[in-house]
Write a protein that holds these residues in place. Structure first.
Motif, PDB file in Angstrom:
ATOM      1  N   SER A  98     -50.581  26.523  29.036  1.00 16.37           N
ATOM      2  CA  SER A  98     -50.154  25.963  27.755  1.00 16.37           C
ATOM      3  C   SER A  98     -49.065  24.906  27.922  1.00 16.37           C
ATOM      4  O   SER A  98     -48.931  23.996  27.090  1.00 16.37           O
ATOM      5  CB  SER A  98     -49.652  27.078  26.836  1.00 16.37           C
TER       6      SER A  98
ATOM      7  N   ALA B  63     -49.738  20.998  27.655  1.00 18.02           N
ATOM      8  CA  ALA B  63     -49.866  20.263  26.398  1.00 18.02           C
ATOM      9  C   ALA B  63     -48.521  19.750  25.883  1.00 18.02           C
ATOM     10  O   ALA B  63     -48.468  19.160  24.801  1.00 18.02           O
ATOM     11  CB  ALA B  63     -50.532  21.132  25.339  1.00 18.02           C
TER      12      ALA B  63
ATOM     13  N   ARG C  89     -54.154  17.971  26.012  1.00 18.21           N
ATOM     14  CA  ARG C  89     -54.060  17.915  24.558  1.00 18.21           C
ATOM     15  C   ARG C  89     -53.918  19.308  23.956  1.00 18.21           C
ATOM     16  O   ARG C  89     -53.183  19.504  22.979  1.00 18.21           O
ATOM     17  CB  ARG C  89     -55.291  17.212  23.973  1.00 18.21           C
ATOM     18  N   THR C  90     -54.589  20.304  24.548  1.00 18.12           N
ATOM     19  CA  THR C  90     -54.616  21.646  23.967  1.00 18.12           C
ATOM     20  C   THR C  90     -53.867  22.694  24.783  1.00 18.12           C
ATOM     21  O   THR C  90     -53.496  23.739  24.253  1.00 18.12           O
ATOM     22  CB  THR C  90     -56.062  22.125  23.818  1.00 18.12           C
TER      23      THR C  90
ATOM     24  N   SER D 197     -48.795  23.710  19.174  1.00 12.70           N
ATOM     25  CA  SER D 197     -48.810  25.041  18.568  1.00 12.70           C
ATOM     26  C   SER D 197     -47.524  25.421  17.842  1.00 12.70           C
ATOM     27  O   SER D 197     -47.487  26.452  17.178  1.00 12.70           O
ATOM     28  CB  SER D 197     -49.094  26.101  19.641  1.00 12.70           C
TER      29      SER D 197
ATOM     30  N   ASN E 192     -56.392  21.272  29.690  1.00  8.75           N
ATOM     31  CA  ASN E 192     -56.471  20.066  28.876  1.00  8.75           C
ATOM     32  C   ASN E 192     -55.063  19.692  28.395  1.00  8.75           C
ATOM     33  O   ASN E 192     -54.396  20.503  27.742  1.00  8.75           O
ATOM     34  CB  ASN E 192     -57.384  20.335  27.673  1.00  8.75           C
TER      35      ASN E 192
ATOM     36  N   GLN F  97     -55.359  24.371  27.060  1.00  6.33           N
ATOM     37  CA  GLN F  97     -56.392  25.348  27.389  1.00  6.33           C
ATOM     38  C   GLN F  97     -57.169  24.896  28.626  1.00  6.33           C
ATOM     39  O   GLN F  97     -57.479  23.711  28.762  1.00  6.33           O
ATOM     40  CB  GLN F  97     -57.360  25.529  26.221  1.00  6.33           C
TER      41      GLN F  97
END
Length: 250
Positions: free
Chosen positions: A66, A69, A207-208, A87, A205, A210
Motif C-alpha cells: 500500500s 500508492a 495508483r492503488t 485511501s 500498482n 494493490q
C-alpha cells in the motif's frame, strides 16, 4: 536523441515520490533530498546514528504494498513533507522534529500490514538511504519498461521502478551494457556501477497500492534475470532538467 523524460525524488524512502523539472546533482552524492529520510520498523537493527544501513531495516513497498500508492511533496523552506494516499486524508509534518514522529506513525500505520514489523520512527542518514552502499542515482530506460509491459500484456506505470532519472531514446535493455561505463546527462557525468535487482515492491500498482502485476515473473520468464535499471555514481556535478540530452561517453 536520447534524453531525460522525467525526474523523480523520494524524500522518505518507500513513502511517496514527487516529480521535478530540474535538479542540480553533486559529485559523490545522491539526488538532493532523495531517500533523505527513512522509516525504521520495530525489528530494525539500526542504532540511533546517521550512518547508512541496508533497506531491511526500514518499512518498504516489498513488505507493505500500500505504501507504493503514496505521493509526496517536500517543502525546503519549512522542511516539511506532505504525503497523500488514495485511501485516507493527507498529512504534513517535519521529519526532523521528534514531536511530529508520533503523528506520522499514527497516520501511516493503517497502510502497513498487521503481520509485518510496524513502523516506529523516522531516521536520517548522512547520505540518502538508497539501496546501495554508495550514494547513488538510479537510471531507468523507458524502452526496457515498454518491453516488460509487452511481456506481461498489460500497461504499467514506470513509477513501479522508483527511479530518479527516466530516460528515453535508447534500445530496450541497452542499459545492461552501461555497467563500468560513464553516462553524460546534461552537464552531469554518472559512472554506472551496478544493475538494480528488483523486489516484490514492483508488483504493486502506484495508483492503488494493490499488487496486480507479476513484474518479477515477467523479468525471469522473458529475459532470465531479475534486474531492471542501473545505479550510478555522480563523478561530475551539474544541472539536469527534463529533456537534457543523454549519451554514453566511455
Amino acid at each position: 536523441m536520447a534524453h531525460v523524460a522525467e525526474i523523480w525524488r523520494h524524500p522518505i524512502k518507500s513513502h511517496g515520490r514527487e516529480p521535478l523539472l530540474h535538479v542540480t546533482l553533486r559529485a559523490d552524492e545522491c539526488l538532493p533530498y532523495d531517500r533523505h529520510w527513512a522509516v525504521a520498523h520495530e525489528a530494525t537493527k539500526l542504532e540511533h546514528s546517521n550512518r547508512w544501513v541496508p533497506c531491511s531495516n526500514f518499512s518498504r513497498g516489498a513488505k507493505a504494498p500500500s505504501l507504493m500508492a503514496l505521493e509526496a511533496s517536500f517543502d525546503a523552506a519549512s522542511n516539511t513533507v506532505t504525503l497523500t494516499h488514495p485511501s485516507q486524508p493527507g498529512v504534513t509534518f517535519n521529519p526532523d522534529r521528534a514531536e511530529d514522529h508520533a503523528r506520522f506513525i499514527e497516520w501511516v500505520i493503517p497502510l502497513c500490514p498487521a503481520n509485518r514489523a510496524a513502523p516506529v520512527r523516522i531516521v536520517k542518514a548522512d547520505r540518502g538511504m538508497t539501496d546501495t552502499d554508495f550514494p547513488s542515482v538510479s537510471l531507468i530506460n523507458l524502452a526496457s519498461h515498454a518491453a516488460v509491459e509487452k511481456q506481461l500484456g498489460q500497461e504499467l506505470s514506470p513509477l513501479r521502478w522508483r527511479g530518479n532519472l527516466f530516460l528515453t531514446g535508447f534500445d530496450a535493455w541497452e542499459e545492461k551494457d552501461w555497467v563500468g561505463k560513464t553516462v553524460r546527462v546534461g552537464e552531469v557525468e554518472i559512472e554506472v556501477r551496478e544493475e538494480i535487482t528488483r523486489c516484490l515492491a514492483t508488483a504493486a500498482n502506484p495508483r492503488t497500492g494493490q499488487r496486480d502485476a507479476d513484474t518479477l515473473g515477467a523479468l525471469n520468464q522473458g529475459w532470465d534475470h531479475q534486474e531492471f535499471g542501473v545505479y550510478g555514481y555522480v563523478t561530475k556535478p551539474g544541472r539536469v532538467h527534463v529533456d537534457s540530452p543523454v549519451e554514453v561517453i566511455a
